[in-house]
Design a protein around this motif. Structure first.
Motif, PDB file in Angstrom:
ATOM      1  N   SER A 262       0.822  -1.203   0.000  1.00  0.00           N
ATOM      2  CA  SER A 262       0.000   0.000   0.000  1.00  0.00           C
ATOM      3  C   SER A 262       0.857   1.254   0.000  1.00  0.00           C
ATOM      4  CB  SER A 262      -0.926  -0.004   1.217  1.00  0.00           C
ATOM      5  OG  SER A 262      -1.699   1.166   1.267  1.00  0.00           O
ATOM      6  N   ALA A 263       1.954   1.220   0.755  1.00  0.00           N
ATOM      7  CA  ALA A 263       2.866   2.362   0.785  1.00  0.00           C
ATOM      8  C   ALA A 263       3.509   2.577  -0.587  1.00  0.00           C
ATOM      9  CB  ALA A 263       3.941   2.149   1.845  1.00  0.00           C
ATOM     10  N   LEU A 264       3.836   1.475  -1.260  1.00  0.00           N
ATOM     11  CA  LEU A 264       4.422   1.587  -2.599  1.00  0.00           C
ATOM     12  C   LEU A 264       3.402   2.158  -3.583  1.00  0.00           C
ATOM     13  CD1 LEU A 264       6.774   1.133  -4.500  1.00  0.00           C
ATOM     14  CD2 LEU A 264       6.041  -1.249  -4.761  1.00  0.00           C
ATOM     15  N   ASP A 265       2.163   1.727  -3.448  1.00  0.00           N
ATOM     16  CA  ASP A 265       1.107   2.291  -4.309  1.00  0.00           C
ATOM     17  C   ASP A 265       1.008   3.804  -4.125  1.00  0.00           C
ATOM     18  OD1 ASP A 265       0.460  -0.209  -5.252  1.00  0.00           O
ATOM     19  OD2 ASP A 265      -1.203  -0.521  -3.840  1.00  0.00           O
ATOM     20  N   THR A 266       1.069   4.240  -2.881  1.00  0.00           N
ATOM     21  CA  THR A 266       0.895   5.659  -2.571  1.00  0.00           C
ATOM     22  C   THR A 266       2.053   6.502  -3.097  1.00  0.00           C
ATOM     23  OG1 THR A 266      -0.312   5.055  -0.562  1.00  0.00           O
ATOM     24  CG2 THR A 266       0.512   7.318  -0.700  1.00  0.00           C
ATOM     25  N   THR A 267       3.251   5.947  -3.063  1.00  0.00           N
ATOM     26  CA  THR A 267       4.461   6.710  -3.453  1.00  0.00           C
ATOM     27  C   THR A 267       4.987   6.299  -4.834  1.00  0.00           C
ATOM     28  OG1 THR A 267       5.867   5.071  -2.320  1.00  0.00           O
ATOM     29  CG2 THR A 267       5.128   7.002  -1.041  1.00  0.00           C
ATOM     30  N   TYR A 268       4.149   5.647  -5.625  1.00  0.00           N
ATOM     31  CA  TYR A 268       4.615   5.073  -6.893  1.00  0.00           C
ATOM     32  C   TYR A 268       5.252   6.138  -7.795  1.00  0.00           C
ATOM     33  CZ  TYR A 268       4.635   1.398 -10.441  1.00  0.00           C
ATOM     34  OH  TYR A 268       5.030   0.435 -11.336  1.00  0.00           O
ATOM     35  N   SER A 269       4.586   7.283  -7.944  1.00  0.00           N
ATOM     36  CA  SER A 269       5.106   8.334  -8.829  1.00  0.00           C
ATOM     37  C   SER A 269       6.441   8.873  -8.333  1.00  0.00           C
ATOM     38  CB  SER A 269       4.099   9.483  -8.935  1.00  0.00           C
ATOM     39  OG  SER A 269       2.929   9.058  -9.600  1.00  0.00           O
ATOM     40  N   LEU A 270       6.615   8.937  -7.016  1.00  0.00           N
ATOM     41  CA  LEU A 270       7.886   9.406  -6.472  1.00  0.00           C
ATOM     42  C   LEU A 270       9.005   8.435  -6.786  1.00  0.00           C
ATOM     43  CD1 LEU A 270       6.728  10.770  -2.994  1.00  0.00           C
ATOM     44  CD2 LEU A 270       7.182  12.059  -5.099  1.00  0.00           C
ATOM     45  N   TRP A 271       8.703   7.137  -6.730  1.00  0.00           N
ATOM     46  CA  TRP A 271       9.710   6.142  -7.099  1.00  0.00           C
ATOM     47  C   TRP A 271      10.048   6.236  -8.589  1.00  0.00           C
ATOM     48  CZ3 TRP A 271      12.652   3.936  -3.683  1.00  0.00           C
ATOM     49  CH2 TRP A 271      12.181   3.726  -2.385  1.00  0.00           C
ATOM     50  N   MET A 272       9.039   6.516  -9.412  1.00  0.00           N
ATOM     51  CA  MET A 272       9.309   6.719 -10.837  1.00  0.00           C
ATOM     52  C   MET A 272      10.240   7.906 -11.041  1.00  0.00           C
ATOM     53  SD  MET A 272       5.490   6.110 -12.465  1.00  0.00           S
ATOM     54  CE  MET A 272       6.030   6.432 -14.151  1.00  0.00           C
ATOM     55  N   PHE A 273       9.969   8.986 -10.306  1.00  0.00           N
ATOM     56  CA  PHE A 273      10.804  10.186 -10.410  1.00  0.00           C
ATOM     57  C   PHE A 273      12.240   9.884  -9.993  1.00  0.00           C
ATOM     58  CE2 PHE A 273      12.635  13.979  -8.388  1.00  0.00           C
ATOM     59  CZ  PHE A 273      12.552  14.896  -9.432  1.00  0.00           C
ATOM     60  N   ALA A 274      12.401   9.123  -8.920  1.00  0.00           N
ATOM     61  CA  ALA A 274      13.741   8.802  -8.436  1.00  0.00           C
ATOM     62  C   ALA A 274      14.484   7.883  -9.395  1.00  0.00           C
ATOM     63  CB  ALA A 274      13.651   8.156  -7.045  1.00  0.00           C
ATOM     64  N   LEU A 275      13.757   6.982 -10.047  1.00  0.00           N
ATOM     65  CA  LEU A 275      14.405   5.977 -10.888  1.00  0.00           C
ATOM     66  C   LEU A 275      14.699   6.481 -12.297  1.00  0.00           C
ATOM     67  CD1 LEU A 275      15.429   3.087 -11.016  1.00  0.00           C
ATOM     68  CD2 LEU A 275      13.097   2.332 -11.561  1.00  0.00           C
ATOM     69  N   VAL A 276      13.917   7.447 -12.795  1.00  0.00           N
ATOM     70  CA  VAL A 276      14.093   7.852 -14.182  1.00  0.00           C
ATOM     71  C   VAL A 276      15.440   8.535 -14.414  1.00  0.00           C
ATOM     72  CG1 VAL A 276      13.031  10.161 -14.018  1.00  0.00           C
ATOM     73  CG2 VAL A 276      12.904   8.877 -16.162  1.00  0.00           C
ATOM     74  N   TRP A 277      15.972   9.218 -13.402  1.00  0.00           N
ATOM     75  CA  TRP A 277      17.230   9.939 -13.610  1.00  0.00           C
ATOM     76  C   TRP A 277      18.410   9.000 -13.776  1.00  0.00           C
ATOM     77  CZ3 TRP A 277      16.018  14.451 -15.190  1.00  0.00           C
ATOM     78  CH2 TRP A 277      14.881  15.084 -14.706  1.00  0.00           C
TER      79      TRP A 277
END
Length: 423
Positions: A359-374
């Motif tokens: 559930s925590a990963l679902d909530t912060t999914y976009s933030l993880w995308m932002f961190a990983l794209v760079w």
């Protein structure tokens, strides 16, 4: 993104020399500034690129108002193009096109391999099938028009969402518009030097005609004309910046008039909101006027830094890197944003994942995308960024952030000067 096409260093302006009154000794002249890259313009381009990535990741409509990246990039490109046209026009155009195409070919090859692997057949495409479907693949080689792609390919449950082709091909509109601006620049600059105000404002007038539905041009031709109109005044503002016209206008007047134009853009947008609300990309006249006023203010205040000052200095390497690899970053960022999804989804299968962590990963999914794209963008720079050097007839560099490395071959001009686009 256009410093990519101009590797030459941008000379800094020096004050006009005034004749001293008769009988007086001429005042001592300050030593002229050493030619070098304009780091203020480099910083603007880097901010524009970051904003583009963030916008495509989060989809925040207000970012198009906060910082109109495309208008800024077209203006910077226009300024560099005006400078380059001190040389024969045909050679300049050929050089710009040469520097643009090899990075695009690498990107196009990856997209086409994935499309064909997914079962796409251009000849049977419902929109542009038959012989024309195959002929239009030429736009993946030279972006004179819109490249064909299917709106759906593959499986929704696959590694990539089945609508990925539209996302992947999305950035190519910029290359098409850029190419046509480059081709038109000799004529536009000739016109600007003779009738500057008419040349500067004509694209805004054209936007009022084709961007509001007053005159409708169907299909991709209409999209191309609209793009040319919306950003044409920003491109010509680059001419005005290079030619020194903006500096002749009192700053208070330039800012006041720009604020009025921008206010009109917001007023127009408020009555023509699209499906994404205040996303100016869906409102051509608002995009054109807001970008125009915004760019005027940025260029009127242009300080022409030879070095990034103060706190900006800590970003010097990243600014240099992003300018040297702007084409690569721009072309690949959408694909890399999509690539973060299957990578993050692997976390759901980790043995320690429970319902609370999922559930925590679902909530912060976009933030993880932002961190990983760079990091993925960094890998793309290492993998294919060197093609920008080959296209510019330079020795390939894996990570051109301006730092001289042991064993690096010395050549004319520091690595900081290496623009990602040059003619």
């Amino acid at each position: 993104m256009d410093d990519v096409l101009d590797d030459a260093t941008r000379p800094f302006s020096t004050p006009e020399r005034l004749s001293p009154p008769t009988g007086q000794e001429p005042p001592a002249q300050a030593a002229p500034k050493k030619p070098g890259r304009d780091r203020y313009l480099d910083l603007l381009r880097s901010i524009a690129l970051v904003r583009v990535v963030v916008y495509h990741l989060f989809g925040w409509a207000w970012l198009t108002v906060l910082f109109p990246s495309m208008g800024v990039m077209f203006a910077l490109a226009g300024s560099l193009m005006a400078r380059s046209l001190n040389r024969p026009a045909l050679g300049v155009i050929r050089g710009r096109v040469r520097r643009l195409l090899p990075p695009m070919w690498a990107f196009s090859a990856a997209v086409l391999v994935l499309l064909f692997a997914g079962g796409w057949n251009p000849g049977s495409d419902p929109d542009n099938g038959g012989t024309w479907g195959w002929v239009s693949l030429f736009n993946y080689l030279v972006p004179i028009g819109a490249p064909p792609f299917p709106w759906h390919v593959g499986d929704k449950a696959g590694l990539l969402e089945d609508t990925w082709p539209a996302q992947a091909a999305g950035p190519l509109w910029y290359l098409r518009a850029y190419l046509w601006f480059v081709i038109a620049s000799p004529l536009l600059l000739w016109a600007f030097r003779r009738v500057p105000w008419a040349t500067l404002l004509a694209p805004l007038a054209l936007t009022a005609v084709v961007g509001t539905g007053l005159v409708k041009i169907p299909g991709e031709t209409g999209n191309a004309v609209t793009d040319f109109a919306v950003y044409g005044s920003c491109w010509v503002l680059g001419f005005a910046h290079h030619e020194g016209h903006l500096q002749k206008i009192p700053r208070y007047m330039a800012v006041s008039c720009s604020a009025l134009v921008m206010a009109f853009g917001l007023w127009w947008a408020s009555g023509h909101l699209g499906p994404d609300g205040w996303d100016l990309n869906d409102i051509p006249l608002a995009q054109a006027t807001w970008s125009f006023g915004f760019v005027v203010i940025l260029l009127v205040y242009s300080p022409s830094w030879q070095q990034l000052p103060g706190r900006f200095a800590r970003w010097d390497k990243l600014v240099t890197l992003s300018n040297n690899r702007a084409v690569t970053i721009y072309l690949w960022h959408n694909m890399l944003i999509m690539a973060t999804v299957p990578l993050i989804d692997l976390a759901y299968d980790l043995p320690f994942m429970n319902e609370r962590l999922s559930s925590a990963l679902d909530t912060t999914y976009s933030l993880w995308m932002f961190a990983l794209v760079w990091p993925l963008i960094g890998l793309a720079i290492l993998a294919v960024g060197w093609l920008e050097d080959l296209a510019a007839k330079r020795s390939p560099r894996l990570w051109p952030d301006g730092v001289r490395r042991a064993g690096a071959r010395s050549h004319a001009g520091s690595s900081v000067r290496g623009g990602h686009r040059g003619a």
